[in-house]
Motif scaffolding. Structure first.
Motif, mmCIF file in Angstrom:
data_model
loop_
_atom_site.group_PDB
_atom_site.id
_atom_site.type_symbol
_atom_site.label_atom_id
_atom_site.label_comp_id
_atom_site.label_asym_id
_atom_site.label_seq_id
_atom_site.Cartn_x
_atom_site.Cartn_y
_atom_site.Cartn_z
ATOM 1 N N PRO A 10 -9.056 -11.768 3.249
ATOM 2 C CA PRO A 10 -10.163 -12.438 3.939
ATOM 3 C C PRO A 10 -11.502 -12.369 3.194
ATOM 4 C CG PRO A 10 -8.920 -11.100 5.485
ATOM 5 C CD PRO A 10 -8.391 -10.788 4.114
ATOM 6 N N ASN A 11 -11.678 -11.377 2.335
ATOM 7 C CA ASN A 11 -12.917 -11.267 1.568
ATOM 8 C C ASN A 11 -12.897 -12.117 0.298
ATOM 9 O OD1 ASN A 11 -11.124 -9.811 0.012
ATOM 10 N ND2 ASN A 11 -12.281 -7.897 0.061
ATOM 11 N N GLY A 12 -11.807 -12.846 0.073
ATOM 12 C CA GLY A 12 -11.692 -13.707 -1.095
ATOM 13 C C GLY A 12 -11.079 -13.024 -2.311
ATOM 14 N N LYS A 13 -10.931 -11.701 -2.278
ATOM 15 C CA LYS A 13 -10.308 -11.010 -3.397
ATOM 16 C C LYS A 13 -8.809 -11.297 -3.410
ATOM 17 C CE LYS A 13 -13.480 -7.198 -4.269
ATOM 18 N NZ LYS A 13 -13.559 -5.731 -4.462
ATOM 19 N N ILE A 14 -8.227 -11.201 -4.612
ATOM 20 C CA ILE A 14 -6.827 -11.575 -4.777
ATOM 21 C C ILE A 14 -6.019 -10.449 -5.405
ATOM 22 C CG2 ILE A 14 -7.343 -14.034 -4.905
ATOM 23 C CD1 ILE A 14 -7.059 -13.840 -7.946
ATOM 24 N N TYR A 15 -4.724 -10.563 -5.255
ATOM 25 C CA TYR A 15 -3.771 -9.660 -5.886
ATOM 26 C C TYR A 15 -2.613 -10.514 -6.387
ATOM 27 C CZ TYR A 15 -0.282 -5.998 -6.516
ATOM 28 O OH TYR A 15 0.662 -5.161 -7.041
ATOM 29 N N ILE A 16 -2.252 -10.338 -7.649
ATOM 30 C CA ILE A 16 -1.122 -11.047 -8.247
ATOM 31 C C ILE A 16 0.026 -10.059 -8.380
ATOM 32 C CG2 ILE A 16 -0.284 -12.307 -10.275
ATOM 33 C CD1 ILE A 16 -2.593 -13.780 -8.933
ATOM 34 N N GLY A 17 1.215 -10.469 -8.002
ATOM 35 C CA GLY A 17 2.367 -9.585 -8.110
ATOM 36 C C GLY A 17 3.649 -10.355 -8.357
ATOM 37 N N GLN A 18 4.711 -9.604 -8.495
ATOM 38 C CA GLN A 18 6.033 -10.194 -8.709
ATOM 39 C C GLN A 18 6.981 -9.725 -7.622
ATOM 40 O OE1 GLN A 18 8.778 -8.087 -11.606
ATOM 41 N NE2 GLN A 18 6.781 -7.613 -12.573
ATOM 42 N N ASP A 19 7.940 -10.567 -7.331
ATOM 43 C CA ASP A 19 9.003 -10.224 -6.384
ATOM 44 C C ASP A 19 10.298 -10.753 -6.980
ATOM 45 O OD1 ASP A 19 10.744 -9.804 -4.300
ATOM 46 O OD2 ASP A 19 9.614 -10.962 -2.836
ATOM 47 N N ARG A 20 11.210 -9.852 -7.264
ATOM 48 C CA ARG A 20 12.472 -10.251 -7.885
ATOM 49 C C ARG A 20 13.545 -10.598 -6.869
ATOM 50 N NH1 ARG A 20 12.797 -5.300 -11.789
ATOM 51 N NH2 ARG A 20 10.570 -4.966 -11.674
ATOM 52 N N THR A 21 13.186 -10.579 -5.574
ATOM 53 C CA THR A 21 14.153 -10.930 -4.526
ATOM 54 C C THR A 21 13.687 -12.128 -3.699
ATOM 55 O OG1 THR A 21 13.161 -9.424 -2.921
ATOM 56 C CG2 THR A 21 14.905 -8.534 -4.334
ATOM 57 N N ASP A 22 12.464 -12.598 -3.923
ATOM 58 C CA ASP A 22 11.881 -13.717 -3.171
ATOM 59 C C ASP A 22 11.924 -13.445 -1.668
ATOM 60 O OD1 ASP A 22 10.597 -16.141 -2.818
ATOM 61 O OD2 ASP A 22 12.440 -17.314 -2.921
ATOM 62 N N ASP A 23 11.521 -12.240 -1.290
ATOM 63 C CA ASP A 23 11.505 -11.803 0.107
ATOM 64 C C ASP A 23 10.225 -12.288 0.788
ATOM 65 O OD1 ASP A 23 11.391 -10.442 2.536
ATOM 66 O OD2 ASP A 23 12.025 -8.527 1.678
ATOM 67 N N ILE A 24 10.349 -13.112 1.794
ATOM 68 C CA ILE A 24 9.194 -13.668 2.485
ATOM 69 C C ILE A 24 8.307 -12.582 3.101
ATOM 70 C CG2 ILE A 24 10.334 -14.003 4.708
ATOM 71 C CD1 ILE A 24 8.800 -16.736 4.826
ATOM 72 N N ARG A 25 8.878 -11.412 3.375
ATOM 73 C CA ARG A 25 8.121 -10.331 4.005
ATOM 74 C C ARG A 25 7.347 -9.470 3.015
ATOM 75 N NH1 ARG A 25 12.632 -7.007 6.203
ATOM 76 N NH2 ARG A 25 13.426 -7.665 4.200
ATOM 77 N N TYR A 26 7.590 -9.646 1.726
ATOM 78 C CA TYR A 26 6.970 -8.779 0.720
ATOM 79 C C TYR A 26 5.578 -9.287 0.348
ATOM 80 C CZ TYR A 26 6.386 -5.866 -3.379
ATOM 81 O OH TYR A 26 5.907 -4.965 -4.290
ATOM 82 N N PHE A 27 4.588 -8.413 0.459
ATOM 83 C CA PHE A 27 3.207 -8.763 0.157
ATOM 84 C C PHE A 27 2.594 -7.860 -0.898
ATOM 85 C CE2 PHE A 27 3.939 -11.002 4.024
ATOM 86 C CZ PHE A 27 3.138 -12.128 3.942
ATOM 87 N N GLY A 28 3.422 -7.283 -1.738
ATOM 88 C CA GLY A 28 2.931 -6.515 -2.867
ATOM 89 C C GLY A 28 2.557 -5.095 -2.546
ATOM 90 N N SER A 29 2.027 -4.440 -3.567
ATOM 91 C CA SER A 29 1.650 -3.040 -3.414
ATOM 92 C C SER A 29 0.331 -2.750 -4.132
ATOM 93 C CB SER A 29 2.761 -2.132 -3.937
ATOM 94 O OG SER A 29 3.103 -2.499 -5.260
ATOM 95 N N PRO A 30 -0.736 -3.441 -3.728
ATOM 96 C CA PRO A 30 -2.033 -3.102 -4.316
ATOM 97 C C PRO A 30 -2.449 -1.701 -3.879
ATOM 98 C CG PRO A 30 -2.350 -4.554 -2.463
ATOM 99 C CD PRO A 30 -0.862 -4.453 -2.684
ATOM 100 N N ASN A 31 -3.379 -1.121 -4.586
ATOM 101 C CA ASN A 31 -3.872 0.205 -4.255
ATOM 102 C C ASN A 31 -4.486 0.191 -2.856
ATOM 103 O OD1 ASN A 31 -6.177 2.253 -4.111
ATOM 104 N ND2 ASN A 31 -5.030 2.950 -5.898
ATOM 105 N N ARG A 32 -3.925 0.978 -1.968
ATOM 106 C CA ARG A 32 -4.346 1.007 -0.562
ATOM 107 C C ARG A 32 -5.830 1.335 -0.426
ATOM 108 N NH1 ARG A 32 -1.190 4.829 3.480
ATOM 109 N NH2 ARG A 32 0.401 3.380 2.824
#
Length: 93
Positions: A10-32
């Protein structure tokens, strides 16, 4: 299917990641901690993020997936702390 995705917070910041299973529920693992510090308690009560698929391929090697992830991190500059939450590769700015 292997994918490279972009998460927009919501603040406009982004995170780029990869998913090797194309799981719709996966939203990455940025630093909490990095993400948490950018939002107030009230902002966390109603929180919407967007997931966009930037690239997809099958079959493809794991090395190619990593290359594509780095390409998009650099393209969108999501490793710049003012723009995004990726911590690798290190921002050169």
């Amino acid at each position: 299917m292997k994918v490279i995705y972009k998460i927009t917070y919501p603040n406009g910041k982004i995170y780029i990641g990869q998913d090797r299973t194309d799981d719709i529920r996966y939203f990455g693992s940025p630093n909490r901690d990095l993400v948490e510090k950018d939002f107030t308690r009230d902002e966390k009560d109603d929180f919407t993020i967007r997931k966009e698929i930037l690239w997809k391929s099958e079959p493809v090697s794991i090395e190619e997936v990593y290359q594509q992830e780095i390409y998009f991190i650099n393209k969108f500059r999501s490793n710049n702390p003012n723009i995004g939450y990726n911590m690798w590769p290190k921002c050169k700015e």
